[in-house]
Every structure is written in structure tokens, then in C-alpha cells.
Design an enzyme around this catalytic site. Sequence first.
Site, mmCIF file in Angstrom:
data_model
loop_
_atom_site.group_PDB
_atom_site.id
_atom_site.type_symbol
_atom_site.label_atom_id
_atom_site.label_comp_id
_atom_site.label_asym_id
_atom_site.label_seq_id
_atom_site.Cartn_x
_atom_site.Cartn_y
_atom_site.Cartn_z
ATOM 1 N N LYS A 14 0.836 -1.206 0.000
ATOM 2 C CA LYS A 14 0.000 0.000 0.000
ATOM 3 C C LYS A 14 0.876 1.263 0.000
ATOM 4 O O LYS A 14 2.068 1.199 0.252
ATOM 5 C CB LYS A 14 -0.931 -0.007 1.216
HETATM 6 C C1 LIG Z 1 -5.116 -4.541 0.690
HETATM 7 C C2 LIG Z 1 -6.562 -4.555 0.550
HETATM 8 C C3 LIG Z 1 -7.397 -5.163 1.492
HETATM 9 C C4 LIG Z 1 -6.898 -5.999 2.629
HETATM 10 O O1 LIG Z 1 -6.009 -5.366 3.471
HETATM 11 P P1 LIG Z 1 -5.040 -6.280 4.369
HETATM 12 O O2 LIG Z 1 -4.305 -5.258 5.190
HETATM 13 O O3 LIG Z 1 -4.150 -7.035 3.442
HETATM 14 O O4 LIG Z 1 -5.886 -7.161 5.204
HETATM 15 C C5 LIG Z 1 -8.762 -5.065 1.330
HETATM 16 N N1 LIG Z 1 -9.296 -4.415 0.296
HETATM 17 C C6 LIG Z 1 -8.538 -3.836 -0.644
HETATM 18 C C7 LIG Z 1 -9.200 -3.104 -1.758
HETATM 19 C C8 LIG Z 1 -7.151 -3.904 -0.566
HETATM 20 O O5 LIG Z 1 -6.401 -3.326 -1.514
#
Ligand SMILES: *Cc1c(COP(=O)(O)O)cnc(C)c1O
Length: 378
Positions: free
Chosen positions: A184
Site C-alpha cells: 500500500k
Molecule cells: C489490501 C486490501 C485489502 C486488505 O487489506 P489487508 O491489510 O491485506 O488485510 C482489502 N481491500 C482492498 C481493496 C485492498 O487493496
Amino acid sequence: MNHTFLPFSKPTIDEATIASVAEVLRSGWITSGPKVAEFEKQLSAYFGGRPVRTFNSGTCTMEIALRIAGIGAGDEVITTPISWVATANVILEVGATPVFADIDPVTRNIDLDKVEAAITPRTRAIIPVYLAGKPLDMDRLYAMAARHKLRVIEDAAQAIGSTWQGRPIGSFGDFVSFSFQANKNITTSEGGCLVLNNEAEAVLAEKYRLQGVSRSGWDGIDVDVLGGKYNMTDIAAAIGLGQFAQLEKITAHRRQLAKHYFAMLGADFTSRTGALLPPQDFVNTNWHLFQLELPARISRPDFMARMKAHHIGIGFHYAPIHLFKLYRDLGFREGMFPIAERVGKQIVSLPMFYSLTEADVERTCAAMTAVLAGQSTI
Ligand SMILES: *Cc1c(COP(=O)(O)O)cnc(C)c1O
């Protein structure tokens, strides 16, 4: 040709952050503590003073928001088929029923007309996703939610740093969930945070985060709800604090890279190749991803293999959730959400990360032009 492999995403952790992690490791306190408290305080200030709690993933963050909203068996929750599967899994996790609404082919986000059409007397909530960091029309979303008395759990996993009418995503609305997973825009290695509406919800979030333990009892602790083990560590929070300090720089650089992609691909890119570009939004989106939809004549695995031969990593986000076996077993079928199915088959993510350079963008565009023109052999 430049032979250094370019991944589609990679984290950048600076030396000051590494030093602050080492300091936590030497401190004798490595689980949730002062770094978590400081991270939550800084996040809350950024989100306009709204309560914020951190967790060990963005997934559990959404599940906890659903629990706080009291959503469970017999309730329907509307979401998009084009997201990471976590978005729909959390609905199943709390015992509710996922209902999908097809996407808008231009933004690739959930289509609010189709959301409205999917609302039934059992609908309790919407989980919109801001794919690639691009928000929805937030005014329309919240007007619709108010009209139908629905809760909103924003899956803003990809949208930290994105804005709507000059305000950060997360600084307004209902529940807003962010992920700090490694890919992210800012990371804690794994982690997430939830922006809540009031202190009562924040207290509940703390309980769900740690075994339902309440600390308000006069004789110590009590447990009055079933919680899990979802707390963030100070090691992760130290990474988060170092990353969060750079959020503005990170977002500005990604917007610049996105502009450079458009400039390098040229105004005739779509007419030349048949590939569809994302909307040119340099105000609201944080450009978590730079995604194209390939034309039907090109197979995605073939495109990815050819780009790999040019030493360029290509990602895809995402396969349609409703076609996974778990969801087909619930009755979802091919043909139900045709736009999501088309996009899910042909979408690709080009390299996009903080340490990516304009030269890397140029190299990617040159390789892609050759591959899409069929002038590239593996
Ligand atoms: C990364 C992501 C998640 C999940 O987040 P985690 O921290 O990996 O549990 C959920 N929805 C979207 C759209 C994502 O990009």
C-alpha cells in the site's frame, strides 16, 4: 536494454524509520504500546480529529466495523466484485449475505446506479472500494446511504492520501477502513486502521481488537463480547509513523508518475492499441495503482509474460470475486456482472511505487508499446 527487474510495487523504508524500529526492538516493549498510541493520535489529527484505532490488518478492520454496526445473519451487504477478496470475505465472516453490484467501466469502481437497484428491505450496509485509490462520488454515496438508512464501511485500503473536495478520504463519512499492507502507499508491513464516528464505537473497536476485554470494571477486567486478537505492535507502528511522515511526498510523487505515464503513452494510446487508460484525475486519487484494461485481442497471461521478458513486473487487481469457487458455491455465476468480468479478465497494473523514477516509466511505456504492437517476441 536495461535488465534490472522492475517490480510492479515495492515498499520504500527510509533509514530514520529503520532506526526507530531498532529503538523499539531494544526498548523492552515490542507489542502495542506508546508507538501505537502516537500513530493513532497522528492519524486522528489527519482525519480531522475523528477517532482512529489501529489493527494488524485492513481485513479485520472491516470485519470489526461490521460487528460494531451489528450486521450479521439475515443482513445483506452490497459490494463490488472487483476488489481483493477480503472485501467480500468479511461479509461472510460475520454471517451476513454478500450482494454484488457491477462496476462502472471507466472508474472500475462500483456503479452507484447498480447499488441502488440492488437494495432490498434486508440491505444494511454498503462496502464501496476505491480501486487504485480513486474515490467514488462521495456526495452521491452518502446521500443514497442516508435515503435508505444504510451503514457505509468504506474499503479505503488503497486510498490513504486520496481526497474529496479538498478533504482527506477518512476525514468524513461513516466507518473508513485503511490497510497498511506491504504494497500500500504507506505500510506497517502488515496492518490497518479504522476511522470511527464516536468514542463509544472506538471503545467497542478496542474490545473486538483484544478478546472482548473491557477495562472499565471496578475490580479489573471483564469480557462481555467475543473479540479476537487484532492489535498492532509497536514495531509495526514505528514503521507506520516513519511512513506517515512522508505521506504528502509519496502522494505527490505518485501523481507525478501517473502524469508521466499519460504523457509517455500519448493522447492516441487507446486508438493505437485498444487498451483503456484510467481517468486522468490528479486531484483526488493517490494513484495507488496505474491500471489499464487490455483489448480483448491480447491475453493477459501473454502480456504479462512478454513484459516480464522486458524485465518489467505486471500485477493484476483483481479477478472478479463472484467467480471464485467459494462464491460460485453460494450461487454466483458467470454472466451476472458482465463489466466486472470483462475488466477482471483484462486489467493489468503497471509499476507504481514511491522509488519508481520517470526513466522507469519511460522504460515501461517503451516495452508496452512494443508488446501491444506485437513487435515483441519472448
Ligand atoms: C489490501 C486490501 C485489502 C486488505 O487489506 P489487508 O491489510 O491485506 O488485510 C482489502 N481491500 C482492498 C481493496 C485492498 O487493496
